[in-house]
Design a protein around this motif. Sequence first.
Motif, PDB file in Angstrom:
ATOM      1  N   ASN A  62       0.841  -1.195   0.000  1.00 30.55           N
ATOM      2  CA  ASN A  62       0.000   0.000   0.000  1.00 30.55           C
ATOM      3  C   ASN A  62       0.876   1.245   0.000  1.00 30.55           C
ATOM      4  OD1 ASN A  62      -2.493   1.463   0.248  1.00 30.55           O
ATOM      5  ND2 ASN A  62      -1.935   1.878   2.378  1.00 30.55           N
ATOM      6  N   GLU A  63       0.568   2.160  -0.882  1.00 36.60           N
ATOM      7  CA  GLU A  63       1.284   3.444  -0.945  1.00 36.60           C
ATOM      8  C   GLU A  63       0.271   4.554  -0.708  1.00 36.60           C
ATOM      9  OE1 GLU A  63       4.945   2.411  -3.963  1.00 36.60           O
ATOM     10  OE2 GLU A  63       3.133   3.245  -4.844  1.00 36.60           O
ATOM     11  N   ARG A  64       0.649   5.540   0.113  1.00 41.23           N
ATOM     12  CA  ARG A  64      -0.298   6.593   0.471  1.00 41.23           C
ATOM     13  C   ARG A  64       0.435   7.822   0.982  1.00 41.23           C
ATOM     14  NH1 ARG A  64      -1.001   7.261   5.982  1.00 41.23           N
ATOM     15  NH2 ARG A  64      -0.058   5.659   7.316  1.00 41.23           N
ATOM     16  N   SER A  65      -0.311   8.935   1.060  1.00 36.91           N
ATOM     17  CA  SER A  65       0.183  10.125   1.742  1.00 36.91           C
ATOM     18  C   SER A  65       0.021   9.927   3.242  1.00 36.91           C
ATOM     19  CB  SER A  65      -0.617  11.357   1.290  1.00 36.91           C
ATOM     20  OG  SER A  65      -0.304  12.471   2.098  1.00 36.91           O
ATOM     21  N   ASP A  66       1.037  10.289   4.016  1.00 40.72           N
ATOM     22  CA  ASP A  66       0.976  10.015   5.454  1.00 40.72           C
ATOM     23  C   ASP A  66      -0.088  10.840   6.173  1.00 40.72           C
ATOM     24  OD1 ASP A  66       2.252  12.460   5.258  1.00 40.72           O
ATOM     25  OD2 ASP A  66       3.840  11.975   6.696  1.00 40.72           O
ATOM     26  N   PRO A 123      -8.697   0.762   0.320  1.00 41.78           N
ATOM     27  CA  PRO A 123      -7.626   1.516  -0.347  1.00 41.78           C
ATOM     28  C   PRO A 123      -8.200   2.664  -1.165  1.00 41.78           C
ATOM     29  CG  PRO A 123      -7.375  -0.849  -0.684  1.00 41.78           C
ATOM     30  CD  PRO A 123      -8.734  -0.644  -0.084  1.00 41.78           C
ATOM     31  N   THR A 124      -7.427   3.715  -1.315  1.00 41.69           N
ATOM     32  CA  THR A 124      -7.906   4.881  -2.064  1.00 41.69           C
ATOM     33  C   THR A 124      -7.964   4.580  -3.562  1.00 41.69           C
ATOM     34  OG1 THR A 124      -5.639   5.742  -2.190  1.00 41.69           O
ATOM     35  CG2 THR A 124      -7.007   6.489  -0.356  1.00 41.69           C
ATOM     36  N   PRO A 161      -7.150   8.014   2.820  1.00 45.86           N
ATOM     37  CA  PRO A 161      -6.952   6.754   3.540  1.00 45.86           C
ATOM     38  C   PRO A 161      -7.965   6.489   4.648  1.00 45.86           C
ATOM     39  CG  PRO A 161      -4.854   7.892   3.235  1.00 45.86           C
ATOM     40  CD  PRO A 161      -5.924   8.847   2.814  1.00 45.86           C
ATOM     41  N   MET A 162      -8.511   7.536   5.293  1.00 45.11           N
ATOM     42  CA  MET A 162      -9.472   7.345   6.374  1.00 45.11           C
ATOM     43  C   MET A 162     -10.896   7.124   5.869  1.00 45.11           C
ATOM     44  SD  MET A 162      -7.855   7.232   9.179  1.00 45.11           S
ATOM     45  CE  MET A 162      -9.254   7.312  10.287  1.00 45.11           C
TER      46      MET A 162
END
Length: 222
Positions: A62-66, A123-124, A161-162
């Motif tokens: 999974n890759e995302r903005s923190d 997941p987004t 993500p939320m």
Amino acid sequence: SQTTLYATYIESLEQGAIVGPTYANADQILEPLVSRQYELGAKTSVDGMLLTAALFQIDKANERSDDGTPTGTYVQDGRQVHRGLELSAAGSLTDEVGILAGLTLMDNEIRRSGDPSLEGKRPTWVFARTFKVFAEYSPAALPGLGITAGAYFNGDGYQDPMNTRKIPGYNLLDFGVRYQAPFFGRDTIARLNLTNATDERYWAATSPGAPRKLAFTVSTRF
């Protein structure tokens, strides 16, 4: 009819994301990703139609903005697990009508995240339901003519993500006409295509989808 059963396992190594310019770590190349895919399915032919059904699971990084924004730090965190069912049909309904249809239903979730509040979230930019059907009518009385129509449905998804910013689902309609005939001794095809006929406003991946468009093209072989 003839039925085939199959099972597959695929393990792949992919390049990590090249971080976009808006993020705090712009231009960073993230670590390579390992993904695994399992699939169990069946294929059968019935009266000129190929029918398929498959159960699958995809496990990938999974890759995302923190912080869930385009200006945070883009990181790899946890796993995306996609489990689903895929059904499809392709072939000829009659001598003049061909069809291609597909339905995908998925249960998507984040696992093993460093942030416990993300566990089990979707997941987004992943849509849980998609459906498409495309048909072509080629009348025997008018050789070379083809009339097409397609309908496409995407279910909703989430932008963050939320899972607080929902991306609405959308429906698209496409229509087309094709005519193929010799022209000055050359095999020539003229096409007129109308895409997104209802001018639906929607999000495709991370950018706005294409508006209604009418296009006419002619191609030939030399």
